[in-house]
Design a protein around this motif. Structure first.
Motif, PDB file in Angstrom:
ATOM      1  N   TYR A  66     -17.970  49.865   3.325  1.00  0.00           N
ATOM      2  CA  TYR A  66     -18.027  51.181   2.708  1.00  0.00           C
ATOM      3  C   TYR A  66     -16.625  51.790   2.645  1.00  0.00           C
ATOM      4  O   TYR A  66     -15.887  51.790   3.624  1.00  0.00           O
ATOM      5  N   GLU A  67     -16.229  52.296   1.467  1.00  0.00           N
ATOM      6  CA  GLU A  67     -14.942  52.949   1.289  1.00  0.00           C
ATOM      7  C   GLU A  67     -15.111  54.459   1.439  1.00  0.00           C
ATOM      8  O   GLU A  67     -15.825  55.088   0.664  1.00  0.00           O
ATOM      9  N   GLN A  68     -14.446  55.008   2.460  1.00  0.00           N
ATOM     10  CA  GLN A  68     -14.515  56.453   2.689  1.00  0.00           C
ATOM     11  C   GLN A  68     -13.621  57.163   1.677  1.00  0.00           C
ATOM     12  O   GLN A  68     -12.438  56.848   1.534  1.00  0.00           O
ATOM     13  N   LEU A  69     -14.173  58.127   0.977  1.00  0.00           N
ATOM     14  CA  LEU A  69     -13.404  58.901   0.004  1.00  0.00           C
ATOM     15  C   LEU A  69     -12.582  59.955   0.747  1.00  0.00           C
ATOM     16  O   LEU A  69     -13.124  60.754   1.505  1.00  0.00           O
ATOM     17  N   VAL A  70     -11.287  59.956   0.538  1.00  0.00           N
ATOM     18  CA  VAL A  70     -10.392  60.920   1.194  1.00  0.00           C
ATOM     19  C   VAL A  70      -9.401  61.464   0.180  1.00  0.00           C
ATOM     20  O   VAL A  70      -9.082  60.825  -0.832  1.00  0.00           O
ATOM     21  N   GLU A  71      -8.904  62.669   0.468  1.00  0.00           N
ATOM     22  CA  GLU A  71      -7.867  63.295  -0.360  1.00  0.00           C
ATOM     23  C   GLU A  71      -6.521  63.118   0.331  1.00  0.00           C
ATOM     24  O   GLU A  71      -6.401  63.331   1.538  1.00  0.00           O
ATOM     25  N   VAL A  72      -5.524  62.744  -0.427  1.00  0.00           N
ATOM     26  CA  VAL A  72      -4.232  62.395   0.164  1.00  0.00           C
ATOM     27  C   VAL A  72      -3.090  63.113  -0.542  1.00  0.00           C
ATOM     28  O   VAL A  72      -3.221  63.566  -1.685  1.00  0.00           O
ATOM     29  N   VAL A  73      -1.965  63.196   0.181  1.00  0.00           N
ATOM     30  CA  VAL A  73      -0.684  63.628  -0.390  1.00  0.00           C
ATOM     31  C   VAL A  73       0.364  62.635   0.087  1.00  0.00           C
ATOM     32  O   VAL A  73       0.189  61.994   1.129  1.00  0.00           O
ATOM     33  N   PRO A  74       1.456  62.507  -0.638  1.00  0.00           N
ATOM     34  CA  PRO A  74       2.503  61.586  -0.181  1.00  0.00           C
ATOM     35  C   PRO A  74       3.311  62.197   0.958  1.00  0.00           C
ATOM     36  O   PRO A  74       3.579  63.397   0.976  1.00  0.00           O
ATOM     37  N   LEU A  75       3.679  61.373   1.924  1.00  0.00           N
ATOM     38  CA  LEU A  75       4.580  61.792   2.991  1.00  0.00           C
ATOM     39  C   LEU A  75       5.946  62.039   2.360  1.00  0.00           C
ATOM     40  O   LEU A  75       6.524  61.135   1.755  1.00  0.00           O
ATOM     41  N   ALA A  76       6.441  63.282   2.468  1.00  0.00           N
ATOM     42  CA  ALA A  76       7.626  63.661   1.699  1.00  0.00           C
ATOM     43  C   ALA A  76       8.737  64.171   2.597  1.00  0.00           C
ATOM     44  O   ALA A  76       8.515  64.582   3.731  1.00  0.00           O
ATOM     45  N   ARG A  77       9.952  64.140   2.042  1.00  0.00           N
ATOM     46  CA  ARG A  77      11.110  64.742   2.705  1.00  0.00           C
ATOM     47  C   ARG A  77      11.528  65.972   1.896  1.00  0.00           C
ATOM     48  O   ARG A  77      11.560  65.941   0.670  1.00  0.00           O
ATOM     49  N   ARG A  78      11.863  67.032   2.606  1.00  0.00           N
ATOM     50  CA  ARG A  78      12.303  68.246   1.934  1.00  0.00           C
ATOM     51  C   ARG A  78      12.999  69.156   2.939  1.00  0.00           C
ATOM     52  O   ARG A  78      12.996  68.881   4.145  1.00  0.00           O
ATOM     53  N   ASP A  79      13.599  70.211   2.429  1.00  0.00           N
ATOM     54  CA  ASP A  79      14.153  71.251   3.300  1.00  0.00           C
ATOM     55  C   ASP A  79      13.033  72.224   3.636  1.00  0.00           C
ATOM     56  O   ASP A  79      12.253  72.609   2.761  1.00  0.00           O
ATOM     57  N   LEU A  80      12.958  72.606   4.891  1.00  0.00           N
ATOM     58  CA  LEU A  80      11.914  73.528   5.324  1.00  0.00           C
ATOM     59  C   LEU A  80      12.566  74.753   5.947  1.00  0.00           C
ATOM     60  O   LEU A  80      13.495  74.638   6.748  1.00  0.00           O
ATOM     61  N   VAL A  81      12.081  75.913   5.549  1.00  0.00           N
ATOM     62  CA  VAL A  81      12.637  77.187   6.022  1.00  0.00           C
ATOM     63  C   VAL A  81      11.585  77.910   6.855  1.00  0.00           C
ATOM     64  O   VAL A  81      10.445  78.061   6.425  1.00  0.00           O
ATOM     65  N   GLU A  82      11.984  78.355   8.035  1.00  0.00           N
ATOM     66  CA  GLU A  82      11.095  79.172   8.871  1.00  0.00           C
ATOM     67  C   GLU A  82      11.408  80.639   8.612  1.00  0.00           C
ATOM     68  O   GLU A  82      12.532  81.102   8.844  1.00  0.00           O
ATOM     69  N   ASN A  83      10.424  81.362   8.115  1.00  0.00           N
ATOM     70  CA  ASN A  83      10.600  82.774   7.783  1.00  0.00           C
ATOM     71  C   ASN A  83       9.788  83.650   8.723  1.00  0.00           C
ATOM     72  O   ASN A  83       8.764  83.236   9.269  1.00  0.00           O
ATOM     73  N   LEU A  84      10.225  84.884   8.863  1.00  0.00           N
ATOM     74  CA  LEU A  84       9.490  85.902   9.610  1.00  0.00           C
ATOM     75  C   LEU A  84       9.461  87.157   8.756  1.00  0.00           C
ATOM     76  O   LEU A  84      10.512  87.657   8.352  1.00  0.00           O
ATOM     77  N   THR A  85       8.264  87.649   8.442  1.00  0.00           N
ATOM     78  CA  THR A  85       8.126  88.840   7.605  1.00  0.00           C
ATOM     79  C   THR A  85       7.939  90.072   8.478  1.00  0.00           C
ATOM     80  O   THR A  85       7.050  90.106   9.331  1.00  0.00           O
ATOM     81  N   LEU A  86       8.784  91.072   8.245  1.00  0.00           N
ATOM     82  CA  LEU A  86       8.776  92.298   9.036  1.00  0.00           C
ATOM     83  C   LEU A  86       8.835  93.505   8.111  1.00  0.00           C
ATOM     84  O   LEU A  86       9.030  93.365   6.899  1.00  0.00           O
ATOM     85  N   VAL A  87       8.692  94.671   8.689  1.00  0.00           N
ATOM     86  CA  VAL A  87       8.838  95.920   7.944  1.00  0.00           C
ATOM     87  C   VAL A  87      10.072  96.646   8.475  1.00  0.00           C
ATOM     88  O   VAL A  87      10.244  96.773   9.695  1.00  0.00           O
ATOM     89  N   GLY A  88      10.918  97.100   7.569  1.00  0.00           N
ATOM     90  CA  GLY A  88      12.137  97.801   7.960  1.00  0.00           C
ATOM     91  C   GLY A  88      12.277  99.114   7.223  1.00  0.00           C
ATOM     92  O   GLY A  88      11.448  99.489   6.391  1.00  0.00           O
ATOM     93  N   SER A  89      13.358  99.825   7.530  1.00  0.00           N
ATOM     94  CA  SER A  89      13.634 101.122   6.923  1.00  0.00           C
ATOM     95  C   SER A  89      15.025 101.088   6.311  1.00  0.00           C
ATOM     96  O   SER A  89      15.994 100.704   6.976  1.00  0.00           O
ATOM     97  N   ILE A  90      15.110 101.496   5.042  1.00  0.00           N
ATOM     98  CA  ILE A  90      16.397 101.544   4.351  1.00  0.00           C
ATOM     99  C   ILE A  90      17.222 102.703   4.904  1.00  0.00           C
ATOM    100  O   ILE A  90      16.706 103.789   5.158  1.00  0.00           O
ATOM    101  N   ALA A  91      18.511 102.479   5.089  1.00  0.00           N
ATOM    102  CA  ALA A  91      19.408 103.524   5.589  1.00  0.00           C
ATOM    103  C   ALA A  91      20.699 103.514   4.783  1.00  0.00           C
ATOM    104  O   ALA A  91      21.092 102.489   4.215  1.00  0.00           O
ATOM    105  N   ALA A  92      21.357 104.682   4.725  1.00  0.00           N
ATOM    106  CA  ALA A  92      22.631 104.792   4.038  1.00  0.00           C
ATOM    107  C   ALA A  92      23.742 104.172   4.880  1.00  0.00           C
ATOM    108  O   ALA A  92      23.604 103.986   6.094  1.00  0.00           O
ATOM    109  N   ARG A  93      24.849 103.877   4.213  1.00  0.00           N
ATOM    110  CA  ARG A  93      26.009 103.344   4.943  1.00  0.00           C
ATOM    111  C   ARG A  93      26.452 104.322   6.023  1.00  0.00           C
ATOM    112  O   ARG A  93      26.721 103.930   7.166  1.00  0.00           O
TER     113      ARG A  93
END
Length: 368
Positions: free
Chosen positions: A35-62
């Motif tokens: 029996y062949e199990q049906l599976v969904e696949v993606v290729p093993l890839a190389r890329r640049d990965l960026v770790e981001n952090l989303t925050l809330v800030g306050s705009i201020a004048a110079r």
């Protein structure tokens, strides 16, 4: 008697069924092996990965300052327009200085007399007709008179309120004829030639933030603003005990129209960037008691079969995770990426592969 006969009949039937189950079980086993199990696949890839952090800030004048007078008195004139550009040192306000000018004339007269007396004492001293102590006393009176004159001139200068730096004047808080003191706010001046943003970074991430760390700012209030890049210039050396976060400030590369001091903005902070690393969707990771692993598609002759590869997980971002395989794998090798934890997939199981559905696919492109 009837009950006993019924029980004997049931036992006989079960014996017949159990005796006849051997051949069907073997047949089922052979069927499962093919029996062949049906599976969904993606290729093993190389890329640049960026770790981001989303925050809330306050705009201020110079720079931003509340302008207050240094002297007390009645306002005689206001010499700026609300919302106008004022230059550094420009006069904003004048306070009644009549009394101070009169006092200045008085001490200037005393200074003139002290200078005259000191010159006479010096001349008598050269003739050795008076003791040195008299000369020293005359010199002390001269210096005291000069100090009083400087004090009065300083008081007179403080009756004029000037702009501390070049910027936009805010609203006017007083009118001519008002009595003001050093606690009275005349107006505010803000230098908006360059904007900055202030935000708090949780202590778990503060070690990854330093001067030079980049970020991107966006605002829901300005739909036309597609984002402004910036760079951190200050990281507080301490952690706030109440919020368990550290204060961070950064300059914006440009000051878009409509972005004003005091506005809230979203900050996407870049914590880490990893280049040319192996990544898979997070859904491809399977956690077992022996550690993490991924299921790659291997070939045995004409068949595609499942092969387990132990991995270590690294940076995670945008639904992707960095993987460090314990054994060699090929770039582009298919990886089972959907329903990994729910599929009964032993090693060597024959597979039938299809591409991962678009709705389950994260931003997943190999680096060229």
């Amino acid at each position: 008697m009837k009950s006993s006969r019924a029980c004997l009949a049931v036992v006989s039937c079960l014996s017949l069924l159990s005796g006849g189950c051997g051949k069907p079980t073997a047949a089922v086993a052979r069927s499962n092996a093919n029996y062949e199990q049906l599976v969904e696949v993606v290729p093993l890839a190389r890329r640049d990965l960026v770790e981001n952090l989303t925050l809330v800030g306050s705009i201020a004048a110079r720079e931003s300052a509340e302008v207050r007078p240094q002297a007390s008195g009645v306002v005689t004139s206001i010499e700026f327009e609300e919302g106008s550009l004022v230059k550094a040192g420009q006069t904003l306000l004048r306070i009644d200085d009549t009394e101070i000018r009169a006092q200045l004339l008085e001490v200037e007269a005393e200074l003139e007399l002290a200078e005259s007396n000191y010159r006479r004492m010096e001349e008598l001293g050269r003739q050795n007709t008076i003791p040195q102590a008299d000369i020293d006393a005359a010199r002390a009176r001269l210096l005291s008179a000069r100090a009083r004159v400087e004090l009065q001139r300083s008081r007179l200068d403080k009756t004029t309120v000037r702009a501390p730096f070049t910027g936009l004047a805010g609203g006017r808080e007083i009118s001519p004829g008002d009595y003001v003191s050093n606690q009275t706010i005349v107006t505010t001046v803000e230098d908006v030639s360059k904007l900055k943003i202030e935000f708090q970074v949780p202590e778990a991430y503060q070690r990854k933030v330093r001067p030079g760390t980049t970020f991107r700012v966006s605002s829901r209030a300005l739909e036309s603003l597609d984002g402004v890049d910036g760079e951190v210039y200050f990281v507080s050396p301490g952690i706030d005990r109440d919020t368990r976060s550290t204060a961070v400030k950064g300059w914006l590369e440009r000051s878009p129209a409509g972005l004003k001091p005091g506005m809230f903005a979203n900050v996407e902070l870049v914590l880490d960037v990893r280049h040319d690393i192996l990544v898979v969707p997070e859904s491809a990771l399977l956690v077992t008691r022996d550690g993490m692993r991924i299921t790659v598609v291997d070939r045995q002759g004409e068949k595609q079969v499942a092969k387990f590869v132990p991995v270590q997980a690294g940076l995670r971002s945008e639904g992707l995770v960095e993987v460090i395989p314990a054994t060699a794998v090929d770039d582009g090798q298919p990886v089972v990426a959907s329903g990994v934890g729910a599929i009964n997939l032993p090693a060597g199981r024959a597979l039938k592969t299809i591409p991962l559905r678009d709705e389950l696919r994260p931003e997943f492109h190999a680096v060229d």
